[in-house]
Design an enzyme around this catalytic site. Structure first.
Site, PDB file in Angstrom:
ATOM      1  N   ALA A 181      97.479 -15.637 -52.558  1.00 23.17           N
ATOM      2  CA  ALA A 181      96.815 -16.229 -53.726  1.00 23.17           C
ATOM      3  C   ALA A 181      97.002 -15.443 -55.044  1.00 23.17           C
ATOM      4  O   ALA A 181      97.489 -16.016 -56.031  1.00 23.17           O
ATOM      5  CB  ALA A 181      95.341 -16.445 -53.414  1.00 23.17           C
ATOM      6  N   ASP A 238      91.988 -17.848 -50.235  1.00 25.04           N
ATOM      7  CA  ASP A 238      92.772 -18.528 -51.277  1.00 25.04           C
ATOM      8  C   ASP A 238      91.889 -19.179 -52.322  1.00 25.04           C
ATOM      9  O   ASP A 238      92.299 -19.374 -53.460  1.00 25.04           O
ATOM     10  CB  ASP A 238      93.697 -19.571 -50.650  1.00 25.04           C
ATOM     11  CG  ASP A 238      94.880 -18.871 -50.021  1.00 25.04           C
ATOM     12  OD1 ASP A 238      94.710 -18.334 -48.919  1.00 25.04           O
ATOM     13  OD2 ASP A 238      95.934 -18.816 -50.663  1.00 25.04           O
TER      14      ASP A 238
HETATM   15  O1  MRU Z   1     100.344 -19.502 -47.260  1.00 25.16           O
HETATM   16  P1  MRU Z   1     100.150 -18.101 -47.742  1.00 25.16           P
HETATM   17  O2  MRU Z   1     101.015 -17.106 -47.061  1.00 25.16           O
HETATM   18  O3  MRU Z   1     100.237 -18.024 -49.252  1.00 25.16           O
HETATM   19  O4  MRU Z   1      98.644 -17.785 -47.348  1.00 25.16           O
HETATM   20  C1  MRU Z   1      98.096 -16.548 -47.738  1.00 25.16           C
HETATM   21  C2  MRU Z   1      96.729 -16.322 -47.277  1.00 25.16           C
HETATM   22  O5  MRU Z   1      96.140 -17.151 -46.600  1.00 25.16           O
HETATM   23  C3  MRU Z   1      96.052 -15.063 -47.737  1.00 25.16           C
HETATM   24  O6  MRU Z   1      95.093 -14.654 -46.821  1.00 25.16           O
HETATM   25  C4  MRU Z   1      95.385 -15.317 -49.100  1.00 25.16           C
HETATM   26  O7  MRU Z   1      96.269 -15.907 -50.000  1.00 25.16           O
HETATM   27  C5  MRU Z   1      94.869 -14.067 -49.677  1.00 25.16           C
HETATM   28  S1  MRU Z   1      96.113 -12.996 -50.262  1.00 25.16           S
HETATM   29  C6  MRU Z   1      95.385 -11.597 -50.857  1.00 25.16           C
END
Ligand code: MRU
Length: 338
Positions: free
Chosen positions: A47, A228
């Site tokens: 995120a 996210d």
């Molecule tokens: O699909 P992604 O790899 O972008 O998903 C990421 C996550 O679910 C993380 O846990 C979230 O973005 C937090 S990152 C600090």
């Protein structure tokens, strides 16, 4: 760890996370459209990193033209690249406001780059504070389970959930980390394992369906994940599968922590039901390493995220402190929003 993004002589480079851990390759992002593609195709992900990449990609676009209509169009396009992470919306809102206010200034290109850098450095500060705040919650000799990747590859500079684990490890509190592989895109096995290995933290990889058994055996002392988008009441969207872990944690009486910066909290929505959940192409599910595993003609269903209810979350760890119990009052109190 390898920086997920850097600027060199005004040029923006991102690490292609699809190739990790076996290949380190940086790609130059030369326009807002290339930023859109990098986010959409998960060359960059996580995120906070998505928001930062969008800001820089728009600033790169502003080096070529400062026509407000053009920049606003590119901003709304990049904002649509991935719907769940609210950091992307915040980046787009900030850039649109900047365009509306300053695009007629002769040095708008410089203003845009400076704003992107300031956006980036706010997240750097948040990461360290999250680590310090979260480490206090971890008991000595803990075995911690984490999911997906919420480390330095997802948020500068130590990430969120992994910032907590890194800091707790530094304080001698972590015996071992389990990283769940995180089907279908395997961020846990590819990215979190890569980061834990680089940090020399003892870890093992488990398949996603092993987590419940480990909890039952008493092998997990705490679970720490990222988010996210968190609604005002603390319901938290994170990688698909997070909700199931939280339910298992509740059943086994294991603390379940969500670590996230204030920029992941969306006070404009009341609860998790309002969080847009990304649905991705079933190709990422049906193929592994570029090879089709499912029968030809079979269809899949692939939601990228799920929502964990606030009642299942022991605490939300932010750079401003810890919200526990998790509800709209504790979160608002912490972040100063009403
Ligand atoms: O699909 P992604 O790899 O972008 O998903 C990421 C996550 O679910 C993380 O846990 C979230 O973005 C937090 S990152 C600090």
């Amino acid at each position: 760890v390898n920086e997920p993004l850097f600027l060199k002589n005004g040029k923006l480079f991102v690490l292609d996370q699809r190739l990790l851990p076996h290949k380190i390759k940086y790609i130059e992002i030369r326009s807002a459209d290339e930023g859109f593609e990098a986010i959409k195709n998960m060359i960059v992900r996580g995120a906070p990193l998505i928001g930062i990449t969008a800001m820089y990609a728009l600033a790169v676009e502003a080096q070529k033209t400062t026509t407000p209509g053009h920049l606003l169009k590119k901003t709304s396009k990049i904002n649509s690249a991935r719907p769940t992470a609210v950091n992307l919306n915040f980046a787009a809102e900030e850039f649109s406001a900047l365009v509306k206010k300053y695009s007629d200034k002769p040095d708008f290109n410089k203003i845009a780059m400076k704003t992107a850098a300031a956006f980036h450095s706010r997240e750097i500060k948040a990461s360290r504070a999250i680590g310090r705040n979260g480490a206090k919650l971890i008991k000595k000799d803990s075995t911690i389970l984490t999911y997906c990747n919420a480390g330095a590859l997802a948020a500068p500079d130590f990430g969120t959930a992994l910032a907590v684990i890194f800091e707790a490890f530094k304080r001698g509190k972590v015996k071992e980390v389990f990283t769940s592989e995180t089907r279908p895109y395997l961020q846990g096995m590819r990215l979190t394992a890569f980061e834990l290995q680089n940090a020399k933290i003892p870890f093992r990889i488990i398949s996603d369906n092993t987590a419940g058994f480990l909890m039952k055996k008493g092998m997990i002392d705490a679970i720490v994940v990222g988010a996210d988008r968190i609604a005002a009441n603390g319901d938290a969207a994170n990688k698909i599968g997070t909700f199931a872990l939280a339910v298992l944690a509740k059943y086994h009486n294991i603390p379940f922590y969500v670590a996230a910066p204030g920029t992941t909290i969306d006070f404009s929505i009341k609860s998790g039901g309002e969080i847009p959940i990304e649905e991705r192409s079933d190709k990422e599910l049906l193929y592994v390493g570029g090879r089709r595993i499912a029968p030809n003609g079979a269809r899949g269903l692939y939601y990228g995220f799920d929502v964990t209810d606030n009642a299942l979350i022991t605490a939300i760890i932010t750079e401003k402190g810890i919200a526990s119990p998790v509800n709209k009052n504790t979160l608002a109190g912490l972040l100063g929003k009403r």
